[in-house]
Design a protein around this motif. Structure first.
Motif, PDB file in Angstrom:
ATOM      1  N   GLN A   1       0.901  -1.246  -0.015  1.00 34.79           N
ATOM      2  CA  GLN A   1       0.034  -0.012  -0.107  1.00 34.79           C
ATOM      3  C   GLN A   1       0.929   1.415   0.226  1.00 34.79           C
ATOM      4  OE1 GLN A   1      -2.494   0.805   3.813  1.00 34.79           O
ATOM      5  NE2 GLN A   1      -3.806   2.276   2.027  1.00 34.79           N
ATOM      6  N   GLN A   2       1.868   0.928   0.985  1.00 35.77           N
ATOM      7  CA  GLN A   2       2.502   2.095   0.979  1.00 35.77           C
ATOM      8  C   GLN A   2       3.394   2.474  -0.885  1.00 35.77           C
ATOM      9  OE1 GLN A   2       3.669   5.063   3.562  1.00 35.77           O
ATOM     10  NE2 GLN A   2       1.844   3.612   4.322  1.00 35.77           N
ATOM     11  N   ILE A   3       3.842   1.315  -1.343  1.00 36.89           N
ATOM     12  CA  ILE A   3       4.759   1.727  -2.572  1.00 36.89           C
ATOM     13  C   ILE A   3       3.541   2.032  -3.756  1.00 36.89           C
ATOM     14  CG2 ILE A   3       5.102   0.130  -4.056  1.00 36.89           C
ATOM     15  CD1 ILE A   3       7.339  -1.816  -2.504  1.00 36.89           C
ATOM     16  N   ASP A   4       2.452   1.641  -3.418  1.00 39.88           N
ATOM     17  CA  ASP A   4       1.285   2.278  -4.488  1.00 39.88           C
ATOM     18  C   ASP A   4       1.583   3.250  -4.222  1.00 39.88           C
ATOM     19  OD1 ASP A   4       1.149  -0.226  -5.462  1.00 39.88           O
ATOM     20  OD2 ASP A   4      -0.901  -0.937  -4.147  1.00 39.88           O
ATOM     21  N   ILE A   5       1.102   4.509  -3.071  1.00 43.50           N
ATOM     22  CA  ILE A   5       1.078   5.605  -2.771  1.00 43.50           C
ATOM     23  C   ILE A   5       2.100   6.509  -3.147  1.00 43.50           C
ATOM     24  CG2 ILE A   5       0.595   7.394  -1.210  1.00 43.50           C
ATOM     25  CD1 ILE A   5      -0.804   5.338   1.151  1.00 43.50           C
ATOM     26  N   SER A   6       3.215   5.548  -3.271  1.00 41.72           N
ATOM     27  CA  SER A   6       4.266   6.233  -3.225  1.00 41.72           C
ATOM     28  C   SER A   6       4.260   5.963  -5.266  1.00 41.72           C
ATOM     29  CB  SER A   6       6.005   6.120  -2.919  1.00 41.72           C
ATOM     30  OG  SER A   6       6.247   5.433  -1.570  1.00 41.72           O
ATOM     31  N   LEU A   7       4.154   6.026  -5.360  1.00 42.59           N
ATOM     32  CA  LEU A   7       4.136   5.304  -6.934  1.00 42.59           C
ATOM     33  C   LEU A   7       3.219   7.001  -7.862  1.00 42.59           C
ATOM     34  CD1 LEU A   7       4.807   1.872  -8.256  1.00 42.59           C
ATOM     35  CD2 LEU A   7       5.854   3.731  -8.063  1.00 42.59           C
ATOM     36  N   ASP A   8       1.680   6.681  -7.029  1.00 42.13           N
ATOM     37  CA  ASP A   8       1.031   7.764  -7.190  1.00 42.13           C
ATOM     38  C   ASP A   8       2.134   9.203  -7.018  1.00 42.13           C
ATOM     39  OD1 ASP A   8      -1.110   6.147  -7.668  1.00 42.13           O
ATOM     40  OD2 ASP A   8      -1.707   6.434  -6.280  1.00 42.13           O
ATOM     41  N   LEU A   9       2.238   9.117  -6.007  1.00 38.37           N
ATOM     42  CA  LEU A   9       3.423  10.737  -5.860  1.00 38.37           C
ATOM     43  C   LEU A   9       3.880  11.188  -7.200  1.00 38.37           C
ATOM     44  CD1 LEU A   9       3.518  10.577  -2.056  1.00 38.37           C
ATOM     45  CD2 LEU A   9       1.771  11.774  -3.330  1.00 38.37           C
ATOM     46  N   LEU A  10       4.650   9.406  -7.184  1.00 32.41           N
ATOM     47  CA  LEU A  10       6.159  10.000  -8.104  1.00 32.41           C
ATOM     48  C   LEU A  10       5.520  10.175  -9.786  1.00 32.41           C
ATOM     49  CD1 LEU A  10       8.826   9.594  -8.664  1.00 32.41           C
ATOM     50  CD2 LEU A  10       8.094   6.816  -9.529  1.00 32.41           C
ATOM     51  N   GLY A  11       3.783  10.078  -9.972  1.00 29.83           N
ATOM     52  CA  GLY A  11       3.895  10.363 -11.166  1.00 29.83           C
ATOM     53  C   GLY A  11       3.395  11.536 -11.023  1.00 29.83           C
ATOM     54  N   ILE A  12       2.968  12.543 -10.223  1.00 27.71           N
ATOM     55  CA  ILE A  12       2.575  14.145  -9.566  1.00 27.71           C
ATOM     56  C   ILE A  12       4.134  14.792  -9.788  1.00 27.71           C
ATOM     57  CG2 ILE A  12       1.395  15.742  -8.062  1.00 27.71           C
ATOM     58  CD1 ILE A  12      -0.482  13.312  -7.395  1.00 27.71           C
ATOM     59  N   ALA A  13       4.672  14.179  -8.964  1.00 23.98           N
ATOM     60  CA  ALA A  13       5.799  14.938  -9.069  1.00 23.98           C
ATOM     61  C   ALA A  13       7.380  15.055 -10.589  1.00 23.98           C
ATOM     62  CB  ALA A  13       7.517  14.250  -8.219  1.00 23.98           C
ATOM     63  N   LYS A  14       6.966  13.717 -11.361  1.00 25.26           N
ATOM     64  CA  LYS A  14       7.406  13.467 -12.893  1.00 25.26           C
ATOM     65  C   LYS A  14       6.009  14.650 -13.673  1.00 25.26           C
ATOM     66  CE  LYS A  14       9.492   9.057 -12.849  1.00 25.26           C
ATOM     67  NZ  LYS A  14       8.899   7.731 -13.805  1.00 25.26           N
ATOM     68  N   GLU A  15       4.577  14.910 -13.334  1.00 25.43           N
ATOM     69  CA  GLU A  15       3.779  15.579 -14.282  1.00 25.43           C
ATOM     70  C   GLU A  15       4.379  17.400 -13.865  1.00 25.43           C
ATOM     71  OE1 GLU A  15      -0.303  15.877 -13.668  1.00 25.43           O
ATOM     72  OE2 GLU A  15      -0.216  13.091 -14.434  1.00 25.43           O
TER      73      GLU A  15
ATOM     74  N   TRP B   1      11.635  16.244  -5.450  1.00 23.03           N
ATOM     75  CA  TRP B   1      10.336  15.561  -4.966  1.00 23.03           C
ATOM     76  C   TRP B   1      10.732  14.277  -5.435  1.00 23.03           C
ATOM     77  CZ3 TRP B   1       4.831  16.267  -5.699  1.00 23.03           C
ATOM     78  CH2 TRP B   1       4.050  15.343  -4.984  1.00 23.03           C
ATOM     79  N   ARG B   2      10.799  13.939  -6.603  1.00 28.22           N
ATOM     80  CA  ARG B   2      10.972  12.965  -7.589  1.00 28.22           C
ATOM     81  C   ARG B   2      12.004  12.632  -6.735  1.00 28.22           C
ATOM     82  NH1 ARG B   2      13.278   9.798 -11.350  1.00 28.22           N
ATOM     83  NH2 ARG B   2      14.917  11.984 -11.975  1.00 28.22           N
ATOM     84  N   GLU B   3      13.283  12.463  -6.531  1.00 29.94           N
ATOM     85  CA  GLU B   3      14.709  11.863  -6.409  1.00 29.94           C
ATOM     86  C   GLU B   3      14.171  11.587  -4.784  1.00 29.94           C
ATOM     87  OE1 GLU B   3      18.303  14.620  -6.391  1.00 29.94           O
ATOM     88  OE2 GLU B   3      18.054  14.873  -9.121  1.00 29.94           O
ATOM     89  N   ALA B   4      13.521  11.649  -3.726  1.00 30.47           N
ATOM     90  CA  ALA B   4      13.237  12.030  -2.339  1.00 30.47           C
ATOM     91  C   ALA B   4      11.949  10.340  -2.704  1.00 30.47           C
ATOM     92  CB  ALA B   4      12.337  12.593  -2.100  1.00 30.47           C
ATOM     93  N   LEU B   5      10.869  10.329  -3.373  1.00 30.45           N
ATOM     94  CA  LEU B   5      10.533   8.866  -3.829  1.00 30.45           C
ATOM     95  C   LEU B   5      11.036   7.937  -4.337  1.00 30.45           C
ATOM     96  CD1 LEU B   5       7.068  11.212  -5.654  1.00 30.45           C
ATOM     97  CD2 LEU B   5       7.277  10.344  -3.220  1.00 30.45           C
ATOM     98  N   MET B   6      12.174   8.371  -5.010  1.00 27.11           N
ATOM     99  CA  MET B   6      12.905   7.391  -5.420  1.00 27.11           C
ATOM    100  C   MET B   6      13.460   6.602  -4.379  1.00 27.11           C
ATOM    101  SD  MET B   6      11.646   7.155  -8.646  1.00 27.11           S
ATOM    102  CE  MET B   6      13.293   5.516  -9.477  1.00 27.11           C
ATOM    103  N   ILE B   7      13.927   7.019  -3.377  1.00 28.82           N
ATOM    104  CA  ILE B   7      14.802   6.757  -2.573  1.00 28.82           C
ATOM    105  C   ILE B   7      13.677   6.296  -1.522  1.00 28.82           C
ATOM    106  CG2 ILE B   7      15.834   7.762  -0.073  1.00 28.82           C
ATOM    107  CD1 ILE B   7      16.551   9.779  -1.923  1.00 28.82           C
ATOM    108  N   ARG B   8      12.644   6.258  -0.937  1.00 35.02           N
ATOM    109  CA  ARG B   8      11.799   5.713  -0.667  1.00 35.02           C
ATOM    110  C   ARG B   8      10.713   4.569  -1.373  1.00 35.02           C
ATOM    111  NH1 ARG B   8       5.300   8.905   0.208  1.00 35.02           N
ATOM    112  NH2 ARG B   8       7.886  11.068   1.020  1.00 35.02           N
TER     113      ARG B   8
END
Length: 144
Positions: free
Chosen positions: A95-109, A115-122
């Motif tokens: 569930q945490q991975i799914d949330i992070s992937l959703d946020l990664l999409g937003i960071a890329k947009e 933020w994208r780098e922080a999400l990749m580390i997470r």
């Protein structure tokens, strides 16, 4: 929901060491990314009082549930994912991975590289935790 290092903290009941005293059955919040654990803010005052008395008595261990009645655990954790209610810790991590992937999409947009780098580390840390958990689970099932 509480947040730590940008990740959602997970609610559960666990044991917390406070100096020389181990306190069992404490409502806690923990971060699946950085492993930070904190006593749930809703019972923090009661926890501190119990720990003061336990340390004054030099008790090596106490059970929080023996001294403090927490009848509202569902209310304490209503805005969190509770590991006790999840099918497994793996589900919480997924569930945490799914949330992070959703946020990664937003960071890329938004083209937000920091933020994208922080999400990749997470995501890397969560994936590693999931792999470790699955390995331990397989080993324990083989030995049983």
């Amino acid at each position: 929901m509480s947040f730590c290092c940008g990740a959602g903290m997970v609610g559960s009941v666990g044991s917390v060491r406070h100096y020389k005293t181990l306190v069992h059955n404490v409502p806690i919040m923990f971060c699946p990314v950085c492993d930070r654990i904190e006593v749930h803010p809703g019972i923090e005052g009661e926890y501190e009082i119990l720990v003061e008395y336990a340390q004054g008595d030099q008790a090596p261990e106490v059970d929080f549930a023996d001294f403090v009645s927490v009848d509202n655990t569902s209310e304490l954790f209503e805005n969190c994912t509770m590991t006790d209610e999840a099918a497994s810790f793996a589900d919480v991590l997924k569930q945490q991975i799914d949330i992070s992937l959703d946020l990664l999409g937003i960071a890329k947009e938004l083209k937000d590289e920091e933020w994208r780098e922080a999400l990749m580390i997470r995501l890397k840390r969560l994936s590693e935790r999931l792999k470790q958990y699955n390995k331990r689970k397989q080993v324990s099932q083989k030995s049983a």
